[in-house]
Design a protein around this motif. Structure first.
Motif, mmCIF file in Angstrom:
data_model
loop_
_atom_site.group_PDB
_atom_site.id
_atom_site.type_symbol
_atom_site.label_atom_id
_atom_site.label_comp_id
_atom_site.label_asym_id
_atom_site.label_seq_id
_atom_site.Cartn_x
_atom_site.Cartn_y
_atom_site.Cartn_z
ATOM 1 N N ARG A 60 -3.639 -8.810 -1.272
ATOM 2 C CA ARG A 60 -3.800 -8.292 -2.639
ATOM 3 C C ARG A 60 -3.111 -6.936 -2.759
ATOM 4 O O ARG A 60 -3.274 -6.054 -1.909
ATOM 5 C CB ARG A 60 -5.270 -8.156 -3.016
ATOM 6 C CG ARG A 60 -5.493 -7.476 -4.362
ATOM 7 C CD ARG A 60 -6.913 -7.671 -4.864
ATOM 8 N NE ARG A 60 -7.122 -9.059 -5.300
ATOM 9 C CZ ARG A 60 -8.256 -9.499 -5.819
ATOM 10 N NH1 ARG A 60 -9.300 -8.693 -5.960
ATOM 11 N NH2 ARG A 60 -8.367 -10.762 -6.213
ATOM 12 N N THR A 62 -2.383 -3.762 -5.650
ATOM 13 C CA THR A 62 -2.722 -3.170 -6.946
ATOM 14 C C THR A 62 -1.658 -2.157 -7.325
ATOM 15 O O THR A 62 -0.933 -1.626 -6.469
ATOM 16 C CB THR A 62 -4.089 -2.451 -6.902
ATOM 17 O OG1 THR A 62 -4.023 -1.364 -5.960
ATOM 18 C CG2 THR A 62 -5.200 -3.401 -6.524
ATOM 19 N N SER A 63 -1.558 -1.883 -8.613
ATOM 20 C CA SER A 63 -0.667 -0.828 -9.101
ATOM 21 C C SER A 63 -1.316 -0.161 -10.302
ATOM 22 O O SER A 63 -1.931 -0.838 -11.140
ATOM 23 C CB SER A 63 0.697 -1.410 -9.498
ATOM 24 O OG SER A 63 1.552 -0.382 -9.971
ATOM 25 N N VAL A 104 -10.171 0.746 -8.591
ATOM 26 C CA VAL A 104 -9.151 0.061 -7.793
ATOM 27 C C VAL A 104 -9.733 -0.375 -6.447
ATOM 28 O O VAL A 104 -9.486 -1.485 -5.960
ATOM 29 C CB VAL A 104 -7.922 0.972 -7.590
ATOM 30 C CG1 VAL A 104 -6.963 0.368 -6.560
ATOM 31 C CG2 VAL A 104 -7.200 1.200 -8.917
ATOM 32 N N LEU A 107 -11.440 -3.641 -5.984
ATOM 33 C CA LEU A 107 -10.584 -4.820 -5.917
ATOM 34 C C LEU A 107 -10.209 -5.161 -4.472
ATOM 35 O O LEU A 107 -9.590 -6.194 -4.222
ATOM 36 C CB LEU A 107 -9.306 -4.602 -6.738
ATOM 37 C CG LEU A 107 -9.485 -4.468 -8.249
ATOM 38 C CD1 LEU A 107 -8.179 -4.027 -8.896
ATOM 39 C CD2 LEU A 107 -9.977 -5.770 -8.863
ATOM 40 N N PRO A 109 -7.895 -3.854 -2.240
ATOM 41 C CA PRO A 109 -6.466 -4.119 -2.050
ATOM 42 C C PRO A 109 -6.023 -3.905 -0.596
ATOM 43 O O PRO A 109 -6.557 -3.049 0.120
ATOM 44 C CB PRO A 109 -5.802 -3.079 -2.965
ATOM 45 C CG PRO A 109 -6.774 -1.934 -2.989
ATOM 46 C CD PRO A 109 -8.131 -2.578 -2.945
ATOM 47 N N ALA A 112 -1.874 -0.554 -2.199
ATOM 48 C CA ALA A 112 -2.178 0.080 -3.487
ATOM 49 C C ALA A 112 -1.055 1.038 -3.854
ATOM 50 O O ALA A 112 -0.673 1.904 -3.050
ATOM 51 C CB ALA A 112 -3.508 0.827 -3.414
ATOM 52 N N TYR A 356 -3.318 -6.085 -10.685
ATOM 53 C CA TYR A 356 -3.388 -6.552 -9.299
ATOM 54 C C TYR A 356 -2.834 -7.964 -9.174
ATOM 55 O O TYR A 356 -2.794 -8.721 -10.155
ATOM 56 C CB TYR A 356 -4.818 -6.471 -8.755
ATOM 57 C CG TYR A 356 -5.854 -7.314 -9.467
ATOM 58 C CD1 TYR A 356 -6.285 -8.531 -8.942
ATOM 59 C CD2 TYR A 356 -6.447 -6.885 -10.670
ATOM 60 C CE1 TYR A 356 -7.252 -9.302 -9.570
ATOM 61 C CE2 TYR A 356 -7.415 -7.643 -11.305
ATOM 62 C CZ TYR A 356 -7.811 -8.853 -10.757
ATOM 63 O OH TYR A 356 -8.784 -9.602 -11.391
ATOM 64 N N ASP A 358 -2.460 -11.328 -6.176
ATOM 65 C CA ASP A 358 -2.705 -11.956 -4.871
ATOM 66 C C ASP A 358 -1.480 -12.786 -4.505
ATOM 67 O O ASP A 358 -0.983 -13.567 -5.329
ATOM 68 C CB ASP A 358 -3.946 -12.855 -4.921
ATOM 69 C CG ASP A 358 -5.217 -12.062 -5.188
ATOM 70 O OD1 ASP A 358 -5.270 -10.875 -4.794
ATOM 71 O OD2 ASP A 358 -6.146 -12.612 -5.821
#
Length: 363
Positions: A60, A62-63, A104, A107, A109, A112, A356, A358
């Protein structure tokens, strides 16, 4: 003309001359302070992890653009037609950055990406925001590695007059639970002349992550230009990015990129989210004709529950705000995407919602 009037005119002339000299000196200061970081700058890798990425594992990413810790939902920005030029307070900066990062972190991640991370700014009360992100983000007993690429170092901006935006330094923060063997900052094309003073020192970072099949995962963190007087600048940025990716793809590597594209990734966000187009819309549709065959654009979107990734900051957030999805991802065709969504934080801590995705690296 009497002597008293002559003296008044003389004093007025002297005052005008002093003001003119101050303006000239300030213009000289702004232009002389301007610089761009060199291309292909090797970035410092901090932290440690011996973990390699693995094919057929789901990861995963995220941004999120944290908006230098200023954009709570009641905040508007002067450059977008709003009022404020700085965060409301030091405490507000800390609250926004830590709350955004906490969202975040939930989630979970593996990677990230963050944009508009201030490290020393008048607008954010000279708080280095990196420690707040790096303290909140990691899960227990999971190591993390991070890199930082500067893309903004402005001279002191004396505007607005009553509360100047000031001098600010910011950049792109990349965090990984996997080993990063090399990180490089690539300088993007920007406009020349006076317009270069209004844009950031645009760049993206390229982070090399080893894969246990002998290949590498190339992780890109990017923040492209928004306001340009020359539309070709945006195209040049994308062309450079894709040329870079092509060389890595041809070498057999995996490509995953994320960030703030400052483009309408959905192509028709106004229609999707039920708003009229802005009269001067800064978020133009991304030119898909420039995207090469081996790259797929991933615009986070849920048809059943559409959530935008960005709000216009000309006013505090409400239902009448223009909203758009400008945050997303790019992947090469040897990467399988399982899903990509926007986390609905209702713009409580930034003008951008985190996104995000996957994905799986195919062997």
């Amino acid at each position: 003309m009497n002597d008293h009037f002559k003296k008044w005119l003389k004093r007025l002339g002297i005052l005008f001359g002093i003001l003119l000299l101050i303006i000239i000196c300030y213009i000289i200061y702004v232009f002389s302070s301007y610089y761009r970081l060199e291309d292909k700058q090797i970035l410092t890798i901090s932290g440690a992890s011996a973990e390699k990425a693995k094919p057929d594992m789901t990861y995963r990413i995220t941004s999120g653009n944290i908006g230098f810790g200023a954009y709570s939902d009641d905040y508007s920005f002067f450059m977008d037609g709003g009022k404020e030029s700085r965060a409301y307070s030091k405490e507000a900066v800390i609250e926004n950055v830590t709350s955004y990062t906490t969202a975040v972190a939930k989630l979970h991640p593996d990677f990230a990406l963050f944009q508009e991370v201030d490290i020393d700014g008048t607008r954010s009360y000279h708080i280095d925001q990196r420690p707040f992100i790096l303290t909140v983000l990691p899960e227990k007993d999971i190591p993390q590695v991070h890199t930082f690429a500067q893309n903004y170092d402005s001279p002191y901006l004396f505007y607005p007059i009553l509360e100047p935006h000031g001098k600010n330094k910011a950049g792109l923060l990349t965090v990984s639970t996997m080993e990063i063997t090399q990180s490089v900052r690539r300088s993007l094309p920007i406009e020349g002349g006076f317009m270069k003073l209004l844009d950031l020192d645009r760049c993206y970072s390229v982070n090399r992550i080893p894969v246990d099949n002998g290949k590498e995962l190339l992780l890109y963190n990017l923040h492209l230009s928004a306001y340009t007087s020359d539309p070709s600048t945006a195209d040049k940025q994308l062309k450079m990015l894709f040329n870079d990716m092509k060389a890595e793809y041809d070498a057999g590597n995996y490509i995953v990129a994320g960030g703030d594209f400052n483009k309408d990734l959905l192509g028709n966000s106004a229609e999707i989210f039920g708003h009229e187009e802005l009269e001067e819309n800064w978020a133009k549709p991304i030119p898909k004709k420039l995207i090469p065959d081996f790259i797929q654009l991933i615009a986070p979107f849920d048809k059943e529950n559409p959530v935008p990734s960005c709000r216009n900051a000309d006013q505090p957030y409400n239902e009448s705000n223009f909203v758009v999805t400008v945050d997303g991802f790019l992947v090469s065709d040897n990467v399988t995407v399982k899903n990509a969504l926007v986390l609905d934080t209702k713009f409580q801590w930034s003008d951008h919602n985190p996104v995000y995705m996957d994905f799986v690296l195919t062997d």
